[in-house]
Design a protein around this motif. Structure first.
Motif, PDB file in Angstrom:
ATOM      1  N   SER A  54       4.457  -9.966   7.324  1.00 47.49           N
ATOM      2  CA  SER A  54       4.492  -8.507   7.455  1.00 47.49           C
ATOM      3  C   SER A  54       3.400  -8.023   8.424  1.00 47.49           C
ATOM      4  CB  SER A  54       4.309  -7.884   6.068  1.00 47.49           C
ATOM      5  OG  SER A  54       4.422  -6.498   6.126  1.00 47.49           O
ATOM      6  N   ARG A 111       9.721  -1.961   6.871  1.00 48.66           N
ATOM      7  CA  ARG A 111      10.386  -2.937   7.735  1.00 48.66           C
ATOM      8  C   ARG A 111      11.581  -3.547   7.014  1.00 48.66           C
ATOM      9  NH1 ARG A 111      10.124  -8.519   8.953  1.00 48.66           N
ATOM     10  NH2 ARG A 111       8.868  -8.802   7.070  1.00 48.66           N
ATOM     11  N   GLY A 114      11.048  -4.942   3.338  1.00 48.68           N
ATOM     12  CA  GLY A 114      10.853  -4.887   1.880  1.00 48.68           C
ATOM     13  C   GLY A 114      11.251  -6.221   1.255  1.00 48.68           C
ATOM     14  N   TYR A 153       2.921  -7.235  -6.062  1.00 46.28           N
ATOM     15  CA  TYR A 153       4.097  -6.687  -5.369  1.00 46.28           C
ATOM     16  C   TYR A 153       5.393  -7.288  -5.925  1.00 46.28           C
ATOM     17  CZ  TYR A 153       7.080  -5.555  -1.285  1.00 46.28           C
ATOM     18  OH  TYR A 153       8.082  -5.106  -0.454  1.00 46.28           O
ATOM     19  N   THR A 167       0.833  -1.211   0.000  1.00 49.43           N
ATOM     20  CA  THR A 167       0.000   0.000   0.000  1.00 49.43           C
ATOM     21  C   THR A 167       0.870   1.264   0.000  1.00 49.43           C
ATOM     22  OG1 THR A 167      -1.363  -1.276   1.541  1.00 49.43           O
ATOM     23  CG2 THR A 167      -1.994   1.016   1.161  1.00 49.43           C
ATOM     24  N   THR A 168       1.831   1.302   0.927  1.00 55.46           N
ATOM     25  CA  THR A 168       2.661   2.497   1.101  1.00 55.46           C
ATOM     26  C   THR A 168       3.441   2.783  -0.183  1.00 55.46           C
ATOM     27  OG1 THR A 168       2.936   1.716   3.372  1.00 55.46           O
ATOM     28  CG2 THR A 168       4.314   3.562   2.691  1.00 55.46           C
TER      29      THR A 168
HETATM   30  N1  PPS Z   1       8.954   1.560  -1.152  1.00 56.60           N
HETATM   31  C1  PPS Z   1       8.752   0.286  -0.874  1.00 56.60           C
HETATM   32  N2  PPS Z   1       9.175  -0.685  -1.699  1.00 56.60           N
HETATM   33  C2  PPS Z   1       8.977  -1.987  -1.414  1.00 56.60           C
HETATM   34  N3  PPS Z   1       8.355  -2.421  -0.277  1.00 56.60           N
HETATM   35  C3  PPS Z   1       7.902  -1.480   0.568  1.00 56.60           C
HETATM   36  C4  PPS Z   1       8.071  -0.106   0.318  1.00 56.60           C
HETATM   37  N4  PPS Z   1       7.525   0.582   1.344  1.00 56.60           N
HETATM   38  C5  PPS Z   1       7.045  -0.322   2.206  1.00 56.60           C
HETATM   39  N5  PPS Z   1       7.279  -1.574   1.759  1.00 56.60           N
HETATM   40  C6  PPS Z   1       6.950  -2.842   2.404  1.00 56.60           C
HETATM   41  O1  PPS Z   1       5.541  -3.074   2.288  1.00 56.60           O
HETATM   42  C7  PPS Z   1       5.068  -3.733   3.473  1.00 56.60           C
HETATM   43  C8  PPS Z   1       4.040  -2.871   4.156  1.00 56.60           C
HETATM   44  O2  PPS Z   1       2.854  -3.025   3.439  1.00 56.60           O
HETATM   45  P1  PPS Z   1       1.802  -1.853   3.309  1.00 56.60           P
HETATM   46  O3  PPS Z   1       2.451  -0.632   2.859  1.00 56.60           O
HETATM   47  O4  PPS Z   1       0.691  -2.404   2.481  1.00 56.60           O
HETATM   48  O5  PPS Z   1       1.310  -1.677   4.819  1.00 56.60           O
HETATM   49  S1  PPS Z   1      -0.032  -0.908   5.254  1.00 56.60           S
HETATM   50  O6  PPS Z   1      -1.167  -1.791   4.871  1.00 56.60           O
HETATM   51  O7  PPS Z   1      -0.079   0.383   4.600  1.00 56.60           O
HETATM   52  O8  PPS Z   1       0.079  -0.790   6.721  1.00 56.60           O
HETATM   53  C9  PPS Z   1       6.283  -3.948   4.360  1.00 56.60           C
HETATM   54  O9  PPS Z   1       6.780  -5.227   4.014  1.00 56.60           O
HETATM   55  P2  PPS Z   1       7.670  -6.089   5.017  1.00 56.60           P
HETATM   56  O10 PPS Z   1       9.008  -5.445   5.032  1.00 56.60           O
HETATM   57  O11 PPS Z   1       7.724  -7.456   4.390  1.00 56.60           O
HETATM   58  O12 PPS Z   1       7.005  -6.100   6.338  1.00 56.60           O
HETATM   59  C10 PPS Z   1       7.187  -2.819   3.907  1.00 56.60           C
HETATM   60  O13 PPS Z   1       8.530  -3.012   4.233  1.00 56.60           O
END
Ligand code: PPS
Length: 368
Positions: free
Chosen positions: A207, A333, A335, A261, A103-104
């Motif tokens: 996650s 966290r 990624g 993703y 999402t982010t």
């Molecule tokens: N820029 C970017 N690129 C790649 N991955 C990213 C990025 N930003 C956030 N993340 C990873 O996305 C996971 C968080 O998911 P969401 O953003 O959907 O969380 S939320 O629903 O908004 O709370 C979480 O995954 P995990 O690291 O596996 O926990 C984040 O680390």
């Protein structure tokens, strides 16, 4: 594109009016300034009575609303949206995801892409020069992506939904709602584009557990896993969430863009091009030549975002409505893909894969 007009930027309460094109504005505390309107007590009572009649998981603060497990505090927002309190407009773009599926990242990429004419992403040279003041002006260098793109059900649950009306078009917003929960004014509206992102449910669950543990330190991964297998974790059943948008993307590809993703990690440039094309803002040959696609991907990369001052642990979130529970660093966290191998036994992974395979059988989408 419309001609650029003078409208006030929402970037901060002290910003002066700026020449803006028709791009999404960061939706931050400026637009939330002022008193939160009191919600009609009769309505609160009605919401309470609806919620109390729903199947619940009190430990996880979840309720099952119309077949979908959602956070209890979001239910009033979902009801308000379903009752037509959100008025869609031509040009609206709704980002949808199950939680913890990117999402982010999607918020950052969509915002950077749609706002690029007014907020060009810093080119590689400028990004390297930390002292470059212009480069630091990009909203995503000073705001968490959740401060740029509002979360609809949370906003409406807080009685702040009408503030979306103050945003000029095109508006960019996000939701975790199942497709079946959307009002037809969104789901069947050719004026309203939906961009969906999902992720291997195994990584999503890891996650989610890591995130939830920040407020529920005693929560065991096994509990989240069991709930997911039973279709009762947050945004569960996960297969229904994914299938709802997968089917909609097949029926109406011009209205629903379905992203994954893992594919975004592998081919970020191509996916950003796809996103830009989908929202009607394809990259021009000049932009391609100038490397704008790569600039957006770099600006929104995990490494870049995680290391920004605004996303440090002690940086105060300014999300609307305020999120006092999760600091900005909690959205970045680790990624990447495959962390599930550190938390699941092969048997657990096999069990979840088998459930997903069965539920998604014959649909053309799979995760194993
Ligand atoms: N820029 C970017 N690129 C790649 N991955 C990213 C990025 N930003 C956030 N993340 C990873 O996305 C996971 C968080 O998911 P969401 O953003 O959907 O969380 S939320 O629903 O908004 O709370 C979480 O995954 P995990 O690291 O596996 O926990 C984040 O680390």
């Amino acid at each position: 594109m419309l001609e650029a007009t003078i409208i006030p930027t929402m970037a901060s309460t002290t910003d002066q009016p700026t020449v803006m094109g028709p791009v999404p504005l960061p939706f931050n505390n400026a637009i939330a300034a002022g008193d939160v309107p009191a919600v009609d007590p009769g309505l609160l009572e009605e919401y309470e009575s609806i919620i109390s009649s729903l199947p619940s998981n009190p430990k996880m603060h979840l309720n099952c609303y119309q077949g979908a497990w959602v956070q209890r505090t979001w239910v009033p927002g979902i009801i308000a949206i379903q009752r037509g309190h959100f008025t869609p407009r031509h040009g609206d773009v709704v980002l949808v995801s199950p939680p913890k599926c990117g999402t982010t990242w999607l918020k950052a990429l969509a915002f950077a892409t749609m706002a690029r004419r007014v907020h060009p992403p810093p080119p590689a040279a400028a990004a390297a020069a930390a002292a470059d003041v212009d480069a630091q002006q990009h909203p995503l260098l000073r705001l968490n992506p959740h401060d740029c793109v509002p979360f609809m059900e949370k906003l409406f649950a807080a009685g702040l939904g009408s503030r979306m009306d103050a945003l000029p078009s095109p508006r960019l917003m996000a939701t975790h709602m199942h497709h079946s929960l959307l009002p037809t004014s969104i789901s069947d509206n050719p004026d309203c584009k939906i961009i969906y992102i999902c992720r291997d449910p195994k990584d999503m669950l890891v996650s989610m557990w890591q995130f939830a543990r920040r407020i529920l330190p005693e929560l065991q991964f096994y509990n989240v896993f069991e709930l997911a297998c039973e279709g009762r974790c947050l945004s569960g059943p996960i297969w229904d969430h994914i299938l709802g948008y997968w089917n909609a993307s097949k029926t109406s590809p011009e209205n629903v863009l379905f992203l994954r993703y893992e594919e975004m990690l592998q081919y970020p440039n191509d996916n950003v091009r796809k996103l830009a094309q989908f929202v009607g803002q394809p990259f021009s040959p000049d932009e391609e030549e100038a490397g704008v696609v790569m600039d957006i991907v770099r600006l929104c990369s995990f490494e870049k975002m995680k290391n920004l001052k605004v996303n440090e642990a002690d940086s105060s979130p300014i999300q609307v409505p305020r999120n006092t529970t999760f600091a900005n660093d909690s959205f970045f966290r680790r990624g990447g893909a495959g962390d599930w191998t550190n938390h699941m036994t092969p048997e657990m992974a096999g069990r979840l894969d088998a459930i997903m395979n069965e539920k998604l059988h014959g649909t053309g989408i799979s995760f194993s």
